[in-house]
Design a protein around this motif. Structure first.
Motif, PDB file in Angstrom:
ATOM      1  N   MET A   1       7.074 -36.904  25.967  1.00  0.00           N
ATOM      2  CA  MET A   1       5.610 -36.878  25.937  1.00  0.00           C
ATOM      3  C   MET A   1       5.074 -36.929  27.363  1.00  0.00           C
ATOM      4  N   THR A   2       4.243 -36.004  27.743  1.00  0.00           N
ATOM      5  CA  THR A   2       3.684 -35.943  29.090  1.00  0.00           C
ATOM      6  C   THR A   2       2.422 -36.783  29.172  1.00  0.00           C
ATOM      7  N   VAL A   3       2.399 -37.679  30.151  1.00  0.00           N
ATOM      8  CA  VAL A   3       1.233 -38.535  30.352  1.00  0.00           C
ATOM      9  C   VAL A   3       0.195 -37.777  31.166  1.00  0.00           C
ATOM     10  N   ALA A   4      -1.064 -37.970  30.865  1.00  0.00           N
ATOM     11  CA  ALA A   4      -2.133 -37.283  31.584  1.00  0.00           C
ATOM     12  C   ALA A   4      -2.089 -37.627  33.059  1.00  0.00           C
ATOM     13  N   PRO A   5      -2.324 -36.648  33.932  1.00  0.00           N
ATOM     14  CA  PRO A   5      -2.250 -36.880  35.373  1.00  0.00           C
ATOM     15  C   PRO A   5      -3.150 -37.999  35.861  1.00  0.00           C
ATOM     16  N   SER A   6      -4.279 -38.200  35.196  1.00  0.00           N
ATOM     17  CA  SER A   6      -5.212 -39.228  35.636  1.00  0.00           C
ATOM     18  C   SER A   6      -4.679 -40.631  35.369  1.00  0.00           C
ATOM     19  N   GLU A   7      -3.666 -40.753  34.517  1.00  0.00           N
ATOM     20  CA  GLU A   7      -3.167 -42.064  34.138  1.00  0.00           C
ATOM     21  C   GLU A   7      -1.874 -42.425  34.864  1.00  0.00           C
ATOM     22  N   SER A   8      -1.018 -41.451  35.089  1.00  0.00           N
ATOM     23  CA  SER A   8       0.285 -41.749  35.673  1.00  0.00           C
ATOM     24  C   SER A   8       0.788 -40.547  36.451  1.00  0.00           C
ATOM     25  N   LEU A   9       1.724 -40.800  37.346  1.00  0.00           N
ATOM     26  CA  LEU A   9       2.303 -39.721  38.134  1.00  0.00           C
ATOM     27  C   LEU A   9       3.073 -38.757  37.239  1.00  0.00           C
ATOM     28  N   THR A  10       3.012 -37.475  37.579  1.00  0.00           N
ATOM     29  CA  THR A  10       3.781 -36.465  36.850  1.00  0.00           C
ATOM     30  C   THR A  10       4.817 -35.865  37.789  1.00  0.00           C
ATOM     31  N   PHE A  11       5.975 -35.533  37.225  1.00  0.00           N
ATOM     32  CA  PHE A  11       7.090 -35.022  38.011  1.00  0.00           C
ATOM     33  C   PHE A  11       7.557 -33.698  37.433  1.00  0.00           C
ATOM     34  N   GLU A  12       7.878 -32.764  38.321  1.00  0.00           N
ATOM     35  CA  GLU A  12       8.437 -31.481  37.908  1.00  0.00           C
ATOM     36  C   GLU A  12       9.579 -31.123  38.850  1.00  0.00           C
ATOM     37  N   CYS A  13      10.468 -30.262  38.384  1.00  0.00           N
ATOM     38  CA  CYS A  13      11.539 -29.727  39.225  1.00  0.00           C
ATOM     39  C   CYS A  13      11.519 -28.210  39.058  1.00  0.00           C
ATOM     40  N   GLU A  14      11.531 -27.488  40.184  1.00  0.00           N
ATOM     41  CA  GLU A  14      11.393 -26.038  40.108  1.00  0.00           C
ATOM     42  C   GLU A  14      12.729 -25.319  40.319  1.00  0.00           C
ATOM     43  N   THR A  15      13.016 -24.879  41.519  1.00  0.00           N
ATOM     44  CA  THR A  15      14.155 -23.960  41.720  1.00  0.00           C
ATOM     45  C   THR A  15      15.516 -24.627  41.701  1.00  0.00           C
ATOM     46  N   GLY A  16      15.565 -25.897  42.081  1.00  0.00           N
ATOM     47  CA  GLY A  16      16.876 -26.530  42.248  1.00  0.00           C
ATOM     48  C   GLY A  16      17.503 -26.233  43.589  1.00  0.00           C
ATOM     49  N   ASN A  17      16.785 -25.529  44.476  1.00  0.00           N
ATOM     50  CA  ASN A  17      17.311 -25.202  45.800  1.00  0.00           C
ATOM     51  C   ASN A  17      16.671 -26.099  46.856  1.00  0.00           C
ATOM     52  N   TYR A  18      17.415 -26.310  47.957  1.00  0.00           N
ATOM     53  CA  TYR A  18      16.875 -27.044  49.099  1.00  0.00           C
ATOM     54  C   TYR A  18      16.312 -26.044  50.105  1.00  0.00           C
ATOM     55  N   HIS A  19      15.080 -26.265  50.534  1.00  0.00           N
ATOM     56  CA  HIS A  19      14.488 -25.443  51.583  1.00  0.00           C
ATOM     57  C   HIS A  19      14.276 -26.344  52.800  1.00  0.00           C
ATOM     58  N   THR A  20      15.386 -26.772  53.396  1.00  0.00           N
ATOM     59  CA  THR A  20      15.293 -27.722  54.497  1.00  0.00           C
ATOM     60  C   THR A  20      16.292 -27.348  55.585  1.00  0.00           C
ATOM     61  N   PHE A  21      16.208 -28.081  56.708  1.00  0.00           N
ATOM     62  CA  PHE A  21      17.231 -27.967  57.734  1.00  0.00           C
ATOM     63  C   PHE A  21      18.581 -28.372  57.163  1.00  0.00           C
ATOM     64  N   CYS A  22      19.641 -27.987  57.875  1.00  0.00           N
ATOM     65  CA  CYS A  22      20.989 -28.430  57.495  1.00  0.00           C
ATOM     66  C   CYS A  22      21.142 -29.916  57.812  1.00  0.00           C
ATOM     67  N   PRO A  23      21.753 -30.687  56.939  1.00  0.00           N
ATOM     68  CA  PRO A  23      21.888 -32.137  57.172  1.00  0.00           C
ATOM     69  C   PRO A  23      22.806 -32.514  58.325  1.00  0.00           C
ATOM     70  N   ILE A  24      23.598 -31.572  58.880  1.00  0.00           N
ATOM     71  CA  ILE A  24      24.413 -31.950  60.045  1.00  0.00           C
ATOM     72  C   ILE A  24      23.525 -32.276  61.250  1.00  0.00           C
ATOM     73  N   SER A  25      22.236 -31.961  61.168  1.00  0.00           N
ATOM     74  CA  SER A  25      21.325 -32.290  62.258  1.00  0.00           C
ATOM     75  C   SER A  25      21.167 -33.794  62.442  1.00  0.00           C
ATOM     76  N   CYS A  26      21.629 -34.605  61.484  1.00  0.00           N
ATOM     77  CA  CYS A  26      21.571 -36.060  61.633  1.00  0.00           C
ATOM     78  C   CYS A  26      22.315 -36.520  62.885  1.00  0.00           C
ATOM     79  N   VAL A  27      23.265 -35.698  63.343  1.00  0.00           N
ATOM     80  CA  VAL A  27      24.001 -36.020  64.558  1.00  0.00           C
ATOM     81  C   VAL A  27      23.032 -36.208  65.728  1.00  0.00           C
ATOM     82  N   ALA A  28      21.913 -35.485  65.719  1.00  0.00           N
ATOM     83  CA  ALA A  28      20.961 -35.502  66.837  1.00  0.00           C
ATOM     84  C   ALA A  28      20.468 -36.903  67.143  1.00  0.00           C
ATOM     85  N   TRP A  29      20.218 -37.707  66.103  1.00  0.00           N
ATOM     86  CA  TRP A  29      19.703 -39.050  66.365  1.00  0.00           C
ATOM     87  C   TRP A  29      20.772 -40.133  66.202  1.00  0.00           C
ATOM     88  N   LEU A  30      21.806 -39.880  65.397  1.00  0.00           N
ATOM     89  CA  LEU A  30      22.804 -40.929  65.184  1.00  0.00           C
ATOM     90  C   LEU A  30      23.702 -41.134  66.393  1.00  0.00           C
TER      91      LEU A  30
END
Length: 465
Positions: A1-30
């Motif tokens: 049952m979907t709760v109305a947006p005015s009452e509670s947060l709603t969550f959706e999932c779309e493509t299942g793909n990551y549109h981000t930098f590569c996580p090996i970039s963590c080396v930059a700060w670690l």
């Protein structure tokens, strides 16, 4: 049952793909945070090119990271993985003498099934240098989750705390008092300046000044921080015993939190994250409540910070913001900006652990109700094409996005801010809230300056041509 947006947060999932930098970039700060470490990224030339572009050319300092580039012979299993990695690690030990070598696995090692976890213990014994294995491939992890995999691996390397029998008895007595809700004054404190409580370890890689600020904020409330993960040096990792407490400072560290609970049997303090005055106060209050401490002066401290931010808040109050999703800081930043008077139409986020971010989600919902604004829709793994269509429809005043979409949106007259800038900026704690607003308002201040000079009219005319 979907709760109305005015009452509670709603969550959706779309493509299942990551549109981000590569996580090996963590080396930059670690590698900068852990001063006696060396990071060895095991991948292809593409990984090396990415690291070069992501971290820039180090002219005056030799960085403590390197690439182990896989060639065709490696990928087709013609060479001996162990001997090749041993040769590289021996060179690293000879040239740099680190206290720990961190192997960062990439997509390639994942695809060809390189057994890094199996190779590391034998090589560690031969070299006499600890080797930590962390998988930071872009197939499974988003941008900032590279840090999560490294810290989760380091949780296992934290030394066991050896307690004397009398210390153990005192600790059990303290826990009983906490369970019964009695005041700390009933317990003999180990140090006069602190209320006595079980050890607390904080996890998340932050610049040293921010670590000091948060540690001092807790000290004011009588909370002593036993250690930070990561520490400045690998040899100074915090000692952990079963029953200790742990608390995170970043929203993208859910695997590290799980490692603390499942592998070291610590108790996780679930709290909103110390981003913005509201989040910092809620973070401190939750830690204090777990230890039975009544916080003092936080309301006044928060009010003082808000008053100092008013010059920035005037620029964004009543305006709208849209998050495309990149670094997993989106929910915390959205909550802070809503408290500043903005509205948020959508929060895109690459990955969402509702258990770990539960307190943050609750604070977001509470903030929206208190500010009288609609609750934003939260989209996990958003489809960028669909998002662009929605941005075109709602025309937000500001879009916080990855670098790939910033220029196309700017060309369509929509102000943008790179989400990666929030990853590298100091945004935690009371005093750093100003830095967040400095980033957020920069496009708006730029637009105001262009209007004053009449450049906005020229830009529109050029766009029409």
């Amino acid at each position: 049952m979907t709760v109305a947006p005015s009452e509670s947060l709603t969550f959706e999932c779309e493509t299942g793909n990551y549109h981000t930098f590569c996580p090996i970039s963590c080396v930059a700060w670690l590698y900068q945070k852990i001063e006696d470490s060396f990071f060895l990224v095991i991948g292809t030339k593409t990984c090396g090119y990415f690291l070069q572009n992501a971290m820039g050319v180090m002219i005056f300092a030799e960085p403590r990271y390197a690439m182990a580039e896989l060639e065709e012979a490696d990928i087709s299993a013609q060479l001996n993985d162990y001997e090749e990695l041993k040769r590289l690690c021996l060179q690293i030990k000879r040239d740099r003498n680190p206290s720990v070598i961190v192997w960062i696995g990439t997509c390639t090692t994942e695809i060809i099934k390189t057994d890094l976890e199996g190779l590391a213990p034998k090589l560690e014994a031969d070299l006499g240098v600890p080797i930590v294995v962390a998988r930071a491939n872009g197939l499974d992890y988003a941008f900032t989750q590279g840090e999560d995999t490294v810290l989760a691996a380091m949780v296992q390397r934290c030394p066991e705390k050896v307690e004397k029998e009398e210390e153990k008895q005192e600790r059990n007595a303290i826990q009983k008092l906490l369970n019964f809700g009695k005041q700390k004054e009933e317990v003999v404190a180990e140090e006069a300046e602190y209320a006595n409580h079980p050890p607390l370890v904080l996890f998340g890689s932050l610049p040293d000044p921010v670590v000091t600020q948060l540690t001092l904020e807790l000290k004011k409330q009588g909370v002593k921080v036993s250690g930070w993960l990561p520490s400045k040096r690998y040899t100074e990792l915090p000692a952990i015993a079963e029953g200790d407490y742990a608390c995170g400072v970043n929203p993208f560290l859910s695997r590290t939190a799980t490692a603390f609970m499942r592998r070291r049997k610590t108790k996780l303090i679930g709290a909103p994250f110390p981003i913005g005055p509201d989040g910092t106060r809620a973070w401190i209050e939750k830690i204090c409540s777990v230890f039975g401490i009544e916080p003092v002066g936080l309301e006044e401290r928060e009010a003082q910070i808000w008053a100092s931010l008013e010059d920035y808040i005037q620029l964004i109050r009543g305006k709208s913001v849209f998050f495309m999703g990149d670094n997993l800081l989106e929910i915390s930043l959205a909550r802070f900006l809503i408290r500043c008077g903005m509205t948020c139409q959508e929060i895109g986020i690459p990955y969402l652990d509702k258990r770990y971010q539960g307190p943050e989600l609750a604070l977001l919902e509470k903030t929206c109700h208190e500010m009288g604004v609609p609750l934003p829709k939260i989209i996990e793994k958003p489809d960028n094409y669909n998002q662009l269509q929605r941005i075109h429809e709602v025309r937000p005043d500001l879009v916080i996005t990855g670098m790939a979409h910033a220029n196309p949106l700017e060309a369509r007259g929509i102000s943008t801010k790179w989400s990666v800038e929030f990853t590298f900026a100091q945004i935690h704690g009371f005093t750093n809230a100003r830095d967040i607003l400095e980033l957020v308002t920069r496009p708006m201040r730029r637009n105001n300056s262009m209007k004053d000079l009449g450049w906005d009219r020229l830009v529109k005319e050029e766009a029409q041509v």
